[in-house]
Design a protein around this motif. Structure first.
Motif, PDB file in Angstrom:
ATOM      1  N   THR A 270      68.655  64.830  58.112  1.00 19.94           N
ATOM      2  CA  THR A 270      69.278  63.569  57.568  1.00 19.94           C
ATOM      3  C   THR A 270      70.443  63.191  58.405  1.00 19.94           C
ATOM      4  O   THR A 270      70.615  63.837  59.456  1.00 19.94           O
ATOM      5  CB  THR A 270      69.935  64.074  56.233  1.00 19.94           C
ATOM      6  OG1 THR A 270      71.018  64.734  56.530  1.00 19.94           O
ATOM      7  CG2 THR A 270      69.155  64.644  55.105  1.00 19.94           C
ATOM      8  N   LYS A 271      70.803  62.172  58.189  1.00 20.73           N
ATOM      9  CA  LYS A 271      71.669  61.394  59.403  1.00 20.73           C
ATOM     10  C   LYS A 271      73.083  62.229  59.448  1.00 20.73           C
ATOM     11  O   LYS A 271      73.495  62.152  60.512  1.00 20.73           O
ATOM     12  CB  LYS A 271      72.366  59.997  58.891  1.00 20.73           C
ATOM     13  CG  LYS A 271      70.775  59.044  58.931  1.00 20.73           C
ATOM     14  CD  LYS A 271      71.235  57.619  58.560  1.00 20.73           C
ATOM     15  CE  LYS A 271      70.245  56.618  58.665  1.00 20.73           C
ATOM     16  NZ  LYS A 271      70.471  55.218  57.976  1.00 20.73           N
ATOM     17  N   ASN A 272      73.308  62.875  58.611  1.00 16.91           N
ATOM     18  CA  ASN A 272      74.731  63.869  58.517  1.00 16.91           C
ATOM     19  C   ASN A 272      74.229  65.238  58.946  1.00 16.91           C
ATOM     20  O   ASN A 272      74.900  66.220  58.660  1.00 16.91           O
ATOM     21  CB  ASN A 272      75.246  63.875  57.416  1.00 16.91           C
ATOM     22  CG  ASN A 272      74.687  64.286  56.206  1.00 16.91           C
ATOM     23  OD1 ASN A 272      73.413  64.642  56.016  1.00 16.91           O
ATOM     24  ND2 ASN A 272      75.262  64.559  55.079  1.00 16.91           N
TER      25      ASN A 272
END
Length: 288
Positions: A270-272
């Motif tokens: 995921t982006k995080n």
């Protein structure tokens, strides 16, 4: 009108077969589009009504129709399909928020099957006949598309999916009827990403192993929880070792020294920086 979707079984590896067609696997969420009596309703695979979340799809066709497909978002900067963006769209509830992100994060409905048309149930027709009917229908705007497919050459398509870092492919028997259940006539092959993680704890109640990776600065960073793919022998071995490396606990978790390493497979990051639906592959027993 909601129709329970036909679900995919999982193939162990990419394959080719003269009796199959092969489609790219779209990384979005399943959507049943139903127009009955001129009224449009949109449903997830679990029959959750999501009509208001996607106003750009509420454009009527000339006749009543039911589609099966996938709704997806594309990152405007990279052009890549972005699962997190479509989840953001799906979770939006307030009308003002929906109007705003319809502009900034528009969706595309990628249609891969037609289940009913002009009041006629098409589910007993062979897949290729349904595809023929689908290809004859004009889509109402740029937010609708029909998924491409190739015949027989599944391994070729999967190589393209790997090169483009897409989710994978789906193989479907050409003569398959549409069944509202999981069926071996439709099979998915996931383009997994692999990673090595440390197991740094576990849940006290339901099963789950906490995972972390080492950053460039040498610190541990949490990356999510393994819940899938762990066989009984691996669980037994883990809990036997973990007793000697406990560092603490709280209401929900027991925490461990970062001494147990494991290989996992995941849909993507995921982006995080979290693993998306990680599944256990094996323990890494190397000491180097």
């Amino acid at each position: 009108m909601f129709i329970s979707p036909m679900l995919l079984e999982t193939a162990h590896s990419p394959f080719s077969h003269s009796n199959y067609i092969f489609e790219p696997k779209i990384d979005g969420h399943r959507l049943i589009f139903s127009q009955q009596g001129g009224k449009i309703k949109l449903y997830t695979r679990h029959e959750t009504d999501c009509t208001r979340q996607y106003p750009e799809l509420l454009h009527p066709f000339g006749d009543d129709i039911i589609f099966d497909g996938e709704v997806a978002c594309t990152d405007p900067e990279t052009g890549a399909i972005d699962f997190e963006m479509v989840m953001n769209r799906f979770q939006a509830k307030k009308p003002d928020k929906i109007r705003q992100i319809t502009v900034t994060q528009p969706v595309t409905y990628v249609v891969f099957d037609i289940l009913s048309y002009k009041g006629q149930d098409l589910r007993k027709l062979p897949l290729m006949k349904r595809k023929e009917i689908l290809s004859s229908i004009s889509m109402p705007n740029k937010h609708f598309g029909i998924i491409p497919f190739i015949e027989a050459e599944g391994e070729t398509l999967f190589s393209q999916m790997e090169a483009q870092e897409l989710e994978g492919m789906v193989g479907k028997r050409m003569n398959s009827v549409y069944e509202s259940r999981r069926s071996p006539s439709w099979q998915k092959v996931i383009n997994w990403t692999y990673a090595e993680v440390f197991i740094t704890g576990y849940r006290k109640d339901e099963f789950g192993w906490l995972t972390s990776v080492v950053t460039e600065s040498g610190r541990l960073r949490p990356t999510g929880i393994i819940e899938l793919g762990v066989p009984p022998k691996a669980k037994q071995a883990f809990y036997g070792v973990s007793k000697s490396i406990v560092t603490g606990e709280d209401k929900n978790f027991v925490y461990l020294e970062p001494r147990i390493r494991a290989k996992v497979k995941t849909r993507n990051w995921t982006k995080n920086g979290m693993l998306r639906s990680p599944a256990f592959v094996e323990f890494n027993l190397s000491t180097g």
